[in-house]
Enzyme design. Structure first.
Site, PDB file in Angstrom:
ATOM      1  N   HIS A 276       0.823  -1.216   0.000  1.00 19.78           N
ATOM      2  CA  HIS A 276       0.000   0.000   0.000  1.00 19.78           C
ATOM      3  C   HIS A 276       0.851   1.258   0.000  1.00 19.78           C
ATOM      4  CE1 HIS A 276       0.186   0.933   4.438  1.00 19.78           C
ATOM      5  NE2 HIS A 276       0.212  -0.376   4.591  1.00 19.78           N
ATOM      6  N   ASP A 288       5.856   1.315   7.287  1.00 19.10           N
ATOM      7  CA  ASP A 288       4.468   0.919   7.045  1.00 19.10           C
ATOM      8  C   ASP A 288       3.789   1.903   6.099  1.00 19.10           C
ATOM      9  OD1 ASP A 288       1.965  -0.200   7.171  1.00 19.10           O
ATOM     10  OD2 ASP A 288       1.512   0.583   9.166  1.00 19.10           O
ATOM     11  N   GLU A 320      -5.248   1.763   2.316  1.00 23.92           N
ATOM     12  CA  GLU A 320      -5.158   0.585   3.189  1.00 23.92           C
ATOM     13  C   GLU A 320      -5.375   0.973   4.634  1.00 23.92           C
ATOM     14  OE1 GLU A 320      -3.108  -2.518   5.730  1.00 23.92           O
ATOM     15  OE2 GLU A 320      -2.863  -0.343   5.623  1.00 23.92           O
ATOM     16  N   GLU A 321      -4.764   2.088   5.038  1.00 28.43           N
ATOM     17  CA  GLU A 321      -4.844   2.504   6.435  1.00 28.43           C
ATOM     18  C   GLU A 321      -6.246   2.996   6.813  1.00 28.43           C
ATOM     19  OE1 GLU A 321      -2.680   1.709   8.379  1.00 28.43           O
ATOM     20  OE2 GLU A 321      -0.669   1.845   7.507  1.00 28.43           O
ATOM     21  N   ASP A 349       3.732  -6.051   3.254  1.00 30.83           N
ATOM     22  CA  ASP A 349       3.387  -4.925   4.120  1.00 30.83           C
ATOM     23  C   ASP A 349       4.285  -4.956   5.352  1.00 30.83           C
ATOM     24  OD1 ASP A 349       2.175  -2.884   5.486  1.00 30.83           O
ATOM     25  OD2 ASP A 349       0.164  -3.731   5.438  1.00 30.83           O
ATOM     26  N   HIS A 443       2.782   3.306  13.294  1.00 31.09           N
ATOM     27  CA  HIS A 443       1.723   4.324  13.215  1.00 31.09           C
ATOM     28  C   HIS A 443       2.071   5.577  14.027  1.00 31.09           C
ATOM     29  CE1 HIS A 443      -1.861   1.654  11.716  1.00 31.09           C
ATOM     30  NE2 HIS A 443      -0.806   1.642  10.902  1.00 31.09           N
TER      31      HIS A 443
END
Length: 502
Positions: A276, A288, A320-321, A349, A443
């Protein structure tokens, strides 16, 4: 009668064939036949270096900094300048590869939102468990608003549940019966300046308002424990003057999947893989999933040196997130005929977590489309051949493979870990620090170039190259697709988005 045509075939990119001209005695005419060697794992892996991966990671962080103007820090979340820059980088890199790929953009609209700041004061206290709902609008003019806390009857799903003094007040609503978005909309229609939804069971309350609405109001979640004293006071007739503040954005924004497919190879039998292109709003997302998307891009630039027997299809998913939006949309648009052209899908990923473990999705044929287990075994065999340990992780729909396996396409992939905690046993297997997350910057704003383990990334990129080369050459022994049956599941999908699905 013409003389002998002499052609020497070499395993090189360009072969020159010397031909005697039929009307002369001299060898004065040449035919240049452009060929490329068939791809192999050894050859494709040989192009992969940490140096090149680092160069791409630095470039991606520069792109993430474009998002700082709106988000006050680097980010590549969909809708941001950082994500637009990421898409430009991927597309322009592919476009320079000598017409080897057919490149397409697949655009769709996605709901995007971000809460920059929030504060809720009830009476003279700020409840510790307060959290703004995802996709909440801001308070009026993105400023603090003031009004009395108003206890709403029942679960606040009907206009009749709201007393007349709701107008100009902060609606206090119990969870249940209808969605959070419905509660916020009915509160807004009743004239509330904000809403607080409190839990009716133990635990933290967070959720989403879902599809944006003009009548939604700024909405918070609150635990049952923190709510109970206020409920008692309100039922006793006490006036609780309060204030609410949310600075947020929420909108529908167009975004794009990028697909690149080799023009060579059997177009009815495709090896597909994806990563992604977006990050979360909270950070630049260089691990990520910068590592996955850059791995695909790096390999795509070297695959052009080779022929393939089966087509190879690369995908860079958007959203995606936000709940696997791009991959879900892509698969939903496939006809059965196009679905069956995809022999397998490989998901990549997070390939360079600093406290990494070599993780393989435990994709069995018993629980997934047949062929998933064969792909799983390709990964484990590779790690074993290179003297590496590995662990199996749940194949539970957490990343972009989910839509594929739900539509009958075999799937699998590898990762190096996110917020999970490394065990003592894993530390013995892979090194690193037990008791800490595989990626302590998962994140977060610190997911930068400095957050990457290049040893893990280089090996995993070579494994990705191996997976491509293996199936680009042959599907011998790999189960054939027999149908595109859509899987049905009784349980809700856990990972279709903390921001879009309750």
């Amino acid at each position: 009668m013409s003389r002998l045509l002499s052609l020497v075939t070499l395993s090189a990119i360009t072969v020159a064939a010397v031909v005697q001209h039929p009307l002369t005695d001299g060898y004065n005419s040449q035919i240049l036949i452009n060929t490329k060697p068939l791809v192999s794992s050894e050859a494709l892996e040989g192009h992969i270096t940490s140096k090149n991966l680092l160069k791409r990671a630095k470039k991606l962080f520069e792109i993430a900094e474009l998002g700082a103007a709106d988000y006050n820090h680097p980010t590549r979340v969909i809708g941001s300048a950082g994500h637009v820059g990421t898409l430009d980088y991927i597309y322009s890199t592919l476009a320079e590869l000598d017409d080897y790929y057919t490149i397409s953009n697949q655009s769709f609209k996605a709901v995007v939102g971000n809460v920059f700041e929030s504060r809720l004061v009830l009476g003279d206290k700020e409840p510790e468990s307060t959290s703004p709902m995802s996709l909440t609008p801001p308070t009026k003019h993105k400023q603090a608003v003031f009004g009395p806390l108003v206890l709403v009857a029942n679960q606040g799903c009907d206009s009749s549940d709201y007393p007349s003094n709701t107008k100009g007040g902060i609606a206090f609503i119990e969870r249940g019966v209808c969605s959070f978005g419905t509660k916020s909309a009915v509160a807004g229609k009743a004239g509330a300046i904000a809403a607080v939804i409190y839990n009716n069971e133990e635990g933290h309350l967070s959720g989403t308002l879902g599809e944006p609405s003009d009548i939604h109001v700024a909405t918070f979640g609150l635990t049952k424990q923190d709510a109970e004293p206020y409920i008692k006071d309100l039922e006793g007739g006490k006036v609780i003057n309060s204030s609410a503040y949310i600075n947020s954005i929420v909108s529908k924004a167009p975004t794009t999947n990028i697909i690149a497919q080799t023009k060579g190879g059997d177009q009815d039998n495709c090896v597909m893989l994806g990563g992604h292109s977006d990050s979360v709003a909270e950070g630049p997302g260089i691990n990520d999933d910068g590592t996955g998307s850059l791995t695909l891009l790096e390999i795509a630039t070297h695959l052009v040196n080779y022929e393939v027997n089966n087509c190879v299809r690369f995908a860079w998913w958007a959203g995606e997130e936000e709940g696997l939006l791009g991959s879900d949309y892509y698969v939903s648009q496939l006809s059965e005929h196009e679905n069956l052209k995809i022999r397998l899908f490989m998901d990549y990923d997070m390939l360079a977590s600093p406290n990494f473990a070599y993780q393989v999705y435990n994709a069995t044929n018993a629980a997934n489309p047949v062929g998933s287990e064969e792909l799983r075994d390709l990964y484990t065999t590779y790690y074993e051949a290179h003297g590496q340990n590995y662990t199996f992780i749940p194949f539970d729909g957490r990343s972009d493979y989910d839509a594929f396996i739900k539509h009958g396409i075999p799937g699998g992939g590898i990762a190096t870990g996110a917020e999970g905690v490394k065990t003592m046993e894993e530390a013995a297997m892979f090194g690193g620090t037990p008791g800490q997350w595989y990626d302590p910057c998962y994140h977060q704003i610190c997911d930068t170039v400095d957050n990457l383990n290049f040893e893990a990334w280089e090996l995993n990129t070579k494994l990705v190259a191996h997976s491509i080369a293996t199936y680009a050459v042959s599907f011998k022994g790999f189960p054939k697709r027999t149908g595109a049956k859509v899987a049905t599941r009784d349980e809700p999908s856990l990972y279709h988005g903390p921001k879009l699905v309750m």
